[in-house]
Design an enzyme around this catalytic site. Structure first.
Site, PDB file in Angstrom:
ATOM      1  CG  LEU A 161      -1.838  -1.120   1.503  1.00 11.71           C
ATOM      2  CD1 LEU A 161      -2.827  -0.728   2.578  1.00 11.71           C
ATOM      3  CD2 LEU A 161      -2.567  -1.511   0.244  1.00 11.71           C
ATOM      4  CE  LYS A 215       5.877  -2.268   1.909  1.00 11.73           C
ATOM      5  NZ  LYS A 215       4.937  -2.155   2.983  1.00 11.73           N
ATOM      6  CG  ASN A 219       9.289  -0.352   1.392  1.00  9.40           C
ATOM      7  OD1 ASN A 219       8.668   0.060   0.420  1.00  9.40           O
ATOM      8  ND2 ASN A 219       8.692  -0.571   2.546  1.00  9.40           N
ATOM      9  CB  CYS A 271       6.705   1.789   5.258  1.00 11.20           C
ATOM     10  SG  CYS A 271       5.087   1.173   5.707  1.00 11.20           S
ATOM     11  CE  LYS A 274       7.659  -0.787   9.694  1.00  6.75           C
ATOM     12  NZ  LYS A 274       7.308  -2.193   9.582  1.00  6.75           N
ATOM     13  CE  LYS A 335       2.554   9.233  -0.009  1.00  5.14           C
ATOM     14  NZ  LYS A 335       2.453   7.922  -0.681  1.00  5.14           N
ATOM     15  NE  ARG A 342       3.253   5.750  11.108  1.00  2.85           N
ATOM     16  CZ  ARG A 342       2.910   4.554  10.655  1.00  2.85           C
ATOM     17  NH1 ARG A 342       3.165   3.464  11.356  1.00  2.85           N
ATOM     18  NH2 ARG A 342       2.330   4.432   9.465  1.00  2.85           N
TER      19      ARG A 342
END
Length: 447
Positions: A161, A215, A219, A271, A274, A335, A342
Site C-alpha cells: 500500500l 516488501k 522498499n 515504512c 524502519k 507525504k 511518523r
C-alpha cells in the site's frame, strides 16, 4: 459456499484491507484489541486520513443506514476463529526501541491469541512486513497451538500500500505475491483475489522467505533511488549543477525511469526508514550483513538532508542565529494525501529550527492534530496565509497540491521577507521569482 474473511489488526493496513474485502463481496469480521478503535470503525469512522477509505467503510459497515452490512468488528478471538475461513493478520511491526531490528511482539501476540481457537481447517495469511524466516516459525506455532493442528495452514501475502492510494492499491494491486506451501492455500488466495486477478493483476507464487523479502527489497530499492538523487543534489550544490535537469535527463533512460527522482529533504513515514533498518538487522543475524552495508549509507544520506535544510535556512537568514526569526513551515506529514507524521522530515526540520531558537509556525492540510501531539511546542496556523504572516522565510516541506497552487504574489503581502525554500523541488521557481521572491532549493542554482 462463499468464503468468510477476518482481518486481525484494524490500523492503517487492516482497516483498508477489511473495507476492500467487503467491497469485493465477502462477509468480513475485523478484530482489534483497542476498544476505541473498534467503536470508531463501527460508526464508519477511520482513525487516520486516507482518501476514499471512510466512504468505503460506510458503504459496508453493518448498522449504518444504506450499507451492505458485510463488514463487522469485534474484540472476541473465539468469534473470529469460528467465523473465518481465511484470517488476514495485519498488525504493526514497528522498529524496536533503541535498535534497528523489527518488533515482532504484536504479530506473535496475534498468532498466540488466534491459534488456540482454531478447531477446524483454516488459512492464516500474514500481511505484516516481517524479518525473513518469521513465516517458517509462525507456521510451526499455528500447528502447535491450534486444536486443528495440521489443518491450519499459513500463507504469506505482503502488502504494497502507498499512503494516499491505499484503497486503489488494495482493490487494483499492481501485483499479488503469495508465499505458500500447498495447492489448497494457493486456491484459497486465488479465490480471495479473484476480482483483481480477472482484471489482469499478476499473481506471483513463491516460498515463504521470498514472499517475506519482497516488501523489504522493494522498499530498499525505492529508498536507494531517493537517496541516490539526493546525493546527486549534494554534488550539484558543490559543482553548480541543477539536480532537477539532471533527474529529467537520466529519467528518460527507461532502465532508470523518472519516478522517485525528485531531490529534496528525503523520505520518512512508518515504512521506508524502519523497513530498511530491520532489513539490515536481519541480514546481520543471517551472517549476510555485508550484502546490505550500502543501506546504511542510504539511511545516512536521507537523514543528512534534514540537517542540510536547516543549514540552508540559516544561510538565507544571514548565516548566524535563528533567534528573533519567524519561520513558516508548509507541511507536517511525511507525504501528501495522508495525516501520517511518523518520522516526518518536515516536522524534523521544523523541530530542529525551533530548538535552535527560531519561531516556527506550521500548517498542513491534514496532519495538524497528529503534529500537535508529537511537537506541542511548535506554533500552528489554520491556513498557509496565517502560517506565513510576518515570516522571514517560508519552507515548503510536504508537496501538497494546495501548496503548489498558492499565489506567490498574495502570499508575499503577508510575509516580512519574500524568501522561499523548496524542500521538495515541487514549486515553479520562475513563478515565485516573478512575484519578487528569493527562491532556493537543494541542488539547484540560486540565480
Amino acid at each position: 459456499m462463499a468464503l468468510k474473511i477476518t482481518v486481525i489488526g484494524t490500523g492503517y493496513l487492516g482497516a483498508t484491507h477489511a473495507a476492500a474485502m467487503a467491497e469485493l463481496g465477502f462477509e468480513v469480521l475485523g478484530l482489534d484489541v483497542v476498544p476505541e478503535k473498534i467503536e470508531m470503525l463501527q460508526r464508519g469512522e477511520v482513525p487516520m486520513y486516507e482518501p476514499g477509505l471512510e466512504e468505503l467503510l460506510r458503504k459496508h459497515v453493518a448498522g449504518i443506514e444504506g450499507s451492505s452490512g458485510r463488514l463487522r468488528f469485534t474484540m472476541d478471538w473465539a468469534e473470529v476463529a469460528e467465523f473465518g475461513d481465511v484470517h488476514f493478520v495485519c498488525v504493526n511491526t514497528p522498529q524496536k526501541h533503541g535498535e534497528y531490528a523489527c518488533d515482532m511482539s504484536y504479530v506473535d501476540a496475534a498468532f498466540a491469541s488466534l491459534a488456540p481457537h482454531l478447531t477446524g481447517p483454516a488459512l492464516v495469511v500474514g500481511k505484516s512486513t516481517v524479518p525473513v524466516g518469521s513465516a517458517d516459525r509462525l507456521a510451526r506455532v499455528l500447528v502447535e497451538l491450534s486444536p486443528a493442528g495440521e489443518e491450519v495452514e499459513l500463507a504469506w501475502n505482503p502488502e504494497f500500500l502507498r499512503e494516499g492510494f491505499a484503497v486503489q492499491d488494495t482493490l487494483h494491486p499492481d501485483r499479488i505475491v503469495a508465499g505458500i506451501r500447498s495447492e489448497r492455500a494457493e486456491k484459497l488466495l486465488r479465490e480471495v483475489y479473484a476480482t483483481p486477478l480477472s482484471e489482469g493483476t499478476p499473481f506471483v507464487v513463491s516460498d515463504f522467505p521470498t514472499a517475506e523479502l519482497v516488501k523489504t527489497a522493494a522498499n530498499s530499492f525505492l529508498a536507494t533511488k531517493i537517496s541516490f538523487i539526493n546525493a546527486m543534489a549534494e554534488v550539484c550544490e558543490a559543482g553548480g549543477g541543477d539536480v532537477v535537469k539532471l533527474a529529467e535527463a537520466i529519467g528518460h533512460d527507461d532502465r532508470i525511469g523518472k519516478k522517485f527522482l525528485r531531490a529534496g529533504i528525503g523520505f520518512g513515514g512508518g515504512c521506508l526508514p524502519k523497513d530498511i533498518r530491520a532489513f539490515m538487522a536481519r541480514a546481520g543475524e543471517l551472517g549476510a550483513d555485508q550484502a546490505l552495508t550500502f543501506l546504511r549509507e542510504i539511511d545516512s544520506i536521507n537523514m543528512r538532508r534534514r540537517g542540510q535544510m536547516v543549514e540552508m535556512t540559516r544561510e538565507v537568514l544571514g548565516g548566524s542565529s535563528f533567534l528573533g526569526k519567524r519561520i513558516a513551515v508548509l507541511g507536517a506529514t511525511f507525504k501528501p494525501d495522508s495525516d501520517d507524521v511518523r518520522d516526518s522530515p518536515a516536522l524534523n526540520v521544523a523541530g530542529q529550527i525551533h530548538l535552535q531558537g527560531g519561531q516556527v509556525t506550521v500548517y498542513d492540510p491534514k496532519g495538524m492534530e497528529n503534529a500537535r501531539r508529537l511537537f506541542p511546542t511548535l506554533g500552528y496556523a489554520e491556513s498557509a496565509v496565517d502560517a506565513v504572516r510576518g515570516a522571514h522565510a517560508v519552507l515548503h516541506l510536504t508537496e501538497w497540491r494546495e501548496f503548489r497552487e498558492l499565489d506567490p504574489a498574495a502570499l508575499g503581502e503577508a510575509v516580512t521577507d519574500r524568501v522561499v525554500l523548496d524542500g521538495r523541488n515541487a514549486l515553479d521557481p520562475s513563478v515565485w521569482r516573478a512575484a519578487g521572491w528569493t527562491y532556493r532549493a537543494m541542488g539547484r542554482p540560486t540565480a
